[in-house]
Design a protein around this motif. Structure first.
Motif, PDB file in Angstrom:
ATOM      1  N   LEU A 404    -114.560 -12.223   6.215  1.00  0.00           N
ATOM      2  CA  LEU A 404    -114.477 -10.708   6.050  1.00  0.00           C
ATOM      3  C   LEU A 404    -113.657 -10.275   7.124  1.00  0.00           C
ATOM      4  CD1 LEU A 404    -118.539 -10.588   5.855  1.00  0.00           C
ATOM      5  CD2 LEU A 404    -116.918  -9.997   4.207  1.00  0.00           C
ATOM      6  N   GLY A 405    -113.431 -10.982   8.330  1.00  0.00           N
ATOM      7  CA  GLY A 405    -112.519 -10.607   9.153  1.00  0.00           C
ATOM      8  C   GLY A 405    -111.154 -10.514   8.821  1.00  0.00           C
ATOM      9  N   GLU A 406    -110.728 -11.333   7.964  1.00  0.00           N
ATOM     10  CA  GLU A 406    -109.391 -11.686   7.577  1.00  0.00           C
ATOM     11  C   GLU A 406    -109.012 -10.652   6.299  1.00  0.00           C
ATOM     12  OE1 GLU A 406    -107.123 -12.873   8.957  1.00  0.00           O
ATOM     13  OE2 GLU A 406    -107.888 -14.327  10.232  1.00  0.00           O
ATOM     14  N   ARG A 407    -110.201  -9.911   5.846  1.00  0.00           N
ATOM     15  CA  ARG A 407    -110.102  -9.132   4.740  1.00  0.00           C
ATOM     16  C   ARG A 407    -108.997  -7.712   5.026  1.00  0.00           C
ATOM     17  NH1 ARG A 407    -113.548  -5.759   3.339  1.00  0.00           N
ATOM     18  NH2 ARG A 407    -112.509  -5.125   1.504  1.00  0.00           N
ATOM     19  N   VAL A 408    -109.407  -7.177   6.137  1.00  0.00           N
ATOM     20  CA  VAL A 408    -108.499  -6.124   6.543  1.00  0.00           C
ATOM     21  C   VAL A 408    -108.454  -6.195   8.182  1.00  0.00           C
ATOM     22  CG1 VAL A 408    -108.757  -3.480   6.871  1.00  0.00           C
ATOM     23  CG2 VAL A 408    -109.408  -4.639   4.719  1.00  0.00           C
ATOM     24  N   LEU A 409    -109.626  -6.244   9.036  1.00  0.00           N
ATOM     25  CA  LEU A 409    -109.455  -5.870  10.412  1.00  0.00           C
ATOM     26  C   LEU A 409    -108.544  -6.950  11.112  1.00  0.00           C
ATOM     27  CD1 LEU A 409    -110.501  -4.631  13.134  1.00  0.00           C
ATOM     28  CD2 LEU A 409    -112.472  -6.526  12.907  1.00  0.00           C
ATOM     29  N   LEU A 410    -108.530  -8.155  10.961  1.00  0.00           N
ATOM     30  CA  LEU A 410    -107.713  -9.178  11.867  1.00  0.00           C
ATOM     31  C   LEU A 410    -106.358  -8.805  11.395  1.00  0.00           C
ATOM     32  CD1 LEU A 410    -110.085 -12.370  11.856  1.00  0.00           C
ATOM     33  CD2 LEU A 410    -109.682 -10.509  13.717  1.00  0.00           C
ATOM     34  N   PRO A 411    -106.076  -8.943  10.164  1.00  0.00           N
ATOM     35  CA  PRO A 411    -104.410  -8.764   9.835  1.00  0.00           C
ATOM     36  C   PRO A 411    -104.051  -7.104  10.605  1.00  0.00           C
ATOM     37  CG  PRO A 411    -105.669  -9.386   7.771  1.00  0.00           C
ATOM     38  CD  PRO A 411    -106.682  -9.232   8.799  1.00  0.00           C
ATOM     39  N   ALA A 412    -104.915  -6.342  10.653  1.00  0.00           N
ATOM     40  CA  ALA A 412    -104.526  -4.979  11.087  1.00  0.00           C
ATOM     41  C   ALA A 412    -104.207  -5.192  12.650  1.00  0.00           C
ATOM     42  CB  ALA A 412    -105.412  -4.065  10.972  1.00  0.00           C
ATOM     43  N   VAL A 413    -104.996  -5.868  13.386  1.00  0.00           N
ATOM     44  CA  VAL A 413    -104.964  -6.080  14.537  1.00  0.00           C
ATOM     45  C   VAL A 413    -103.456  -6.911  14.893  1.00  0.00           C
ATOM     46  CG1 VAL A 413    -106.018  -7.470  16.755  1.00  0.00           C
ATOM     47  CG2 VAL A 413    -107.182  -6.126  15.251  1.00  0.00           C
ATOM     48  N   ARG A 414    -103.287  -7.893  14.133  1.00  0.00           N
ATOM     49  CA  ARG A 414    -102.147  -8.835  14.232  1.00  0.00           C
ATOM     50  C   ARG A 414    -100.772  -7.965  14.412  1.00  0.00           C
ATOM     51  NH1 ARG A 414    -105.303 -12.748  10.990  1.00  0.00           N
ATOM     52  NH2 ARG A 414    -106.275 -14.046  12.509  1.00  0.00           N
ATOM     53  N   ASP A 415    -101.071  -7.176  13.325  1.00  0.00           N
ATOM     54  CA  ASP A 415     -99.987  -6.282  12.976  1.00  0.00           C
ATOM     55  C   ASP A 415     -99.656  -5.068  13.791  1.00  0.00           C
ATOM     56  OD1 ASP A 415     -99.362  -7.720  10.817  1.00  0.00           O
ATOM     57  OD2 ASP A 415    -100.290  -6.350   9.233  1.00  0.00           O
ATOM     58  N   ALA A 416    -100.513  -4.619  14.650  1.00  0.00           N
ATOM     59  CA  ALA A 416    -100.467  -3.629  15.586  1.00  0.00           C
ATOM     60  C   ALA A 416     -99.368  -3.932  16.639  1.00  0.00           C
ATOM     61  CB  ALA A 416    -101.860  -3.260  16.298  1.00  0.00           C
ATOM     62  N   ALA A 417     -98.747  -2.906  16.980  1.00  0.00           N
ATOM     63  CA  ALA A 417     -97.699  -2.963  18.114  1.00  0.00           C
ATOM     64  C   ALA A 417     -98.482  -3.281  19.505  1.00  0.00           C
ATOM     65  CB  ALA A 417     -96.852  -1.595  18.091  1.00  0.00           C
ATOM     66  N   PRO A 418     -98.108  -3.878  20.343  1.00  0.00           N
ATOM     67  CA  PRO A 418     -98.555  -4.240  21.626  1.00  0.00           C
ATOM     68  C   PRO A 418     -98.970  -3.058  22.410  1.00  0.00           C
ATOM     69  CG  PRO A 418     -96.618  -5.646  21.533  1.00  0.00           C
ATOM     70  CD  PRO A 418     -96.455  -4.557  20.312  1.00  0.00           C
ATOM     71  N   GLU A 419     -98.439  -2.249  22.261  1.00  0.00           N
ATOM     72  CA  GLU A 419     -98.832  -0.716  23.265  1.00  0.00           C
ATOM     73  C   GLU A 419    -100.081   0.029  22.257  1.00  0.00           C
ATOM     74  OE1 GLU A 419     -95.023   0.348  20.411  1.00  0.00           O
ATOM     75  OE2 GLU A 419     -95.578  -1.330  22.018  1.00  0.00           O
ATOM     76  N   THR A 420    -100.418  -0.158  21.050  1.00  0.00           N
ATOM     77  CA  THR A 420    -101.233   0.563  20.239  1.00  0.00           C
ATOM     78  C   THR A 420    -102.687  -0.100  20.980  1.00  0.00           C
ATOM     79  OG1 THR A 420     -99.999   0.292  18.345  1.00  0.00           O
ATOM     80  CG2 THR A 420    -102.394   0.198  18.126  1.00  0.00           C
ATOM     81  N   LEU A 421    -103.501   0.995  21.162  1.00  0.00           N
ATOM     82  CA  LEU A 421    -104.931   0.698  21.634  1.00  0.00           C
ATOM     83  C   LEU A 421    -105.847   0.196  20.516  1.00  0.00           C
ATOM     84  CD1 LEU A 421    -105.248   3.401  24.052  1.00  0.00           C
ATOM     85  CD2 LEU A 421    -104.582   1.040  24.401  1.00  0.00           C
ATOM     86  N   LEU A 422    -106.377  -0.556  20.589  1.00  0.00           N
ATOM     87  CA  LEU A 422    -107.404  -1.255  19.718  1.00  0.00           C
ATOM     88  C   LEU A 422    -108.973  -0.676  19.966  1.00  0.00           C
ATOM     89  CD1 LEU A 422    -106.096  -4.614  19.117  1.00  0.00           C
ATOM     90  CD2 LEU A 422    -105.549  -2.797  17.680  1.00  0.00           C
TER      91      LEU A 422
END
Length: 459
Positions: A404-422
């Protein structure tokens, strides 16, 4: 392919002749823990809500139904579970036995996300049905040790904070020693890949003793939920700062308090009801005065919007508490119209909604506040993060949690730029991110707090 099923020009049918259950059908009244006020006080009537539309059998968008998204099995869909429970209560296809293992197995992968309560066209509420079933199931079968460890986490956290820094260090020590940690995980049935969260050196309540208890001067009650009070006290400190800047005087209860959210996951409904009775009794002056109860953890707030009214549907004080329960973003939009968040112009924010936030509160208010900072905000259609409280820690559910984490959330986190706030408000959601990536997510209030601003937490 089925002649006469749609139109038969010869046959004449009475209006009630081909009804699913017959015009005179009445479900049996069964003694339950919840009151089911929206279903004539009947658990059996509640399970009849499902009419087989199958909106729960989907991959995206939305949150319902996480376990079906991961398994693609009918029994792990909202529809499959509702129908199994109806069959159990009918006692025709299967015996009316609360110890039925088939039903328990089908409910076991339910993450209690509550998404079906809002996304299902007829509002089937499997999270509540699961808690009700487990309460009866464990009248016949003893709870395993893990249920007590996770279900009563508020008590263990409170004990660990008895002497700040000293007892929390002792409580955290076994979790830091590899060999001991492995034994603890094995005893509790925790996945070896998981890290058990560690208590903060001081709870929020113990760090602000000189400021709490000023009930006479307060204009809002800031709820010290277990997760932020004992694990992430800086989040509550951020909330206090925001409320003060918005012109309010927050009051934090001096005594240990807990909504009892984890108890529902394991069917401890007698204990859960006792927790709520105590809250209604001890906080009666605040409730009767119309004081807003501000929450930071969506899962805790959801108890007062949902389970509280299912236990006490005719209690006027319970109804008022439900109405006075607000997430911080709701409070700022509804009760502080003049509030202006600090500028985050040029900042990009990736926002993930906790399941209970999306199902019972919606994300509109949080988006309103974050966009008022001038930031560019992307709300992920990520469904459930997969952690869902204790669910993601249990070793037999680890693979589903990860899927479930790998469906959308975790890939989006890994793709986010370092300066992007999560940003995500759920303690579980932040844990899922921290345990699977090298990033740390913020609570919404951290992003809008002047003193504990986002620059303090980037890495």
């Amino acid at each position: 392919m089925n002649p006469g099923k749609l139109v038969d020009p010869v046959a004449v049918y009475e209006p009630h002749e081909n009804l699913r259950l017959g015009a005179g059908y009445q479900s049996d009244k069964i003694e339950t823990y919840f009151q089911f006020p929206e279903d004539k006080g009947s658990f059996a009537e509640a399970t009849l809500r499902c009419v087989g539309v199958g909106a729960c059998r989907k991959q995206s968008p939305g949150t319902m139904c996480p376990s079906y998204m991961a398994t693609q099995e009918e029994r792990h869909s909202t529809r499959g579970r509702a129908h199994l429970l109806w069959e159990l209560l009918e006692g025709n296809v299967m015996d009316r036995d609360w110890g039925n293992e088939q039903v328990r197995e089908a409910l076991d992968l339910c993450l209690s996300c509550k998404a079906c309560k809002s996304e299902c066209p007829v509002n089937v509420d499997v999270a509540t049905y699961k808690a009700e079933f487990l309460a009866h199931y464990h009248e016949q079968h003893p709870h395993p040790l893990r249920d007590y460890a996770f279900g009563f986490m508020d008590r263990w956290a409170h004990l660990a904070s008895a002497i700040p820094r000293v007892t929390t260090r002792l409580a955290n020590l076994p979790l830091q020693l590899p060999g001991v940690s492995s034994v603890i995980k094995q005893l509790l049935g925790v996945a070896a890949q998981r890290r058990l969260p560690q208590f903060a050196p001081r709870s929020y309540q113990s760090s602000v003793k000189s400021e709490i208890g000023r009930a006479a001067q307060s204009t809002v009650l800031l709820w010290p939920d277990t997760w932020n009070n004992y694990y992430h006290p800086h989040v509550l400190a951020s909330a206090r700062e925001v409320l003060v800047n918005a012109g309010f005087t927050p009051h934090t209860p001096r005594q240990h308090v807990c909504c009892g959210r984890p108890l529902y996951d394991f069917g401890f409904l007698d204990e859960a009801r006792s927790y709520l009775e105590k809250i209604l009794r001890e906080f009666a002056p605040f409730i009767d005065a119309g004081t807003a109860f501000v929450f930071l953890e969506p899962s805790c707030a959801s108890v007062f919007r949902d389970e509280l009214l299912n236990f006490f549907p005719t209690d006027e004080r319970a109804k008022r508490l439900g109405e006075q329960t607000l997430l911080l973003s709701e409070f700022l939009v509804r009760k502080a119209p003049g509030y202006t968040p600090p500028s985050l112009a040029g900042q990009r924010i990736v926002l993930h909604g906790h399941c209970h936030h999306k199902s019972l509160f919606k994300m509109k208010d949080e988006l309103t506040i974050l966009r008022a900072t001038g930031a560019e905000v992307e709300l992920l259609d990520a469904g459930c993060c997969g952690m869902a409280g204790p669910f993601g820690f249990e070793k037999e559910k680890y693979e589903v949690s990860q899927a479930l984490g790998e469906r959308v959330l975790l890939p989006a986190v890994r793709d986010a730029a370092p300066e992007t706030l999560l940003v995500t408000d759920g303690f579980s959601c932040r844990e899922q991110i921290a345990q699977n990536t090298d990033r740390r997510a913020l609570h919404f209030v951290e992003a809008i707090c002047h003193r504990f601003g986002p620059g303090s937490f980037k890495r």
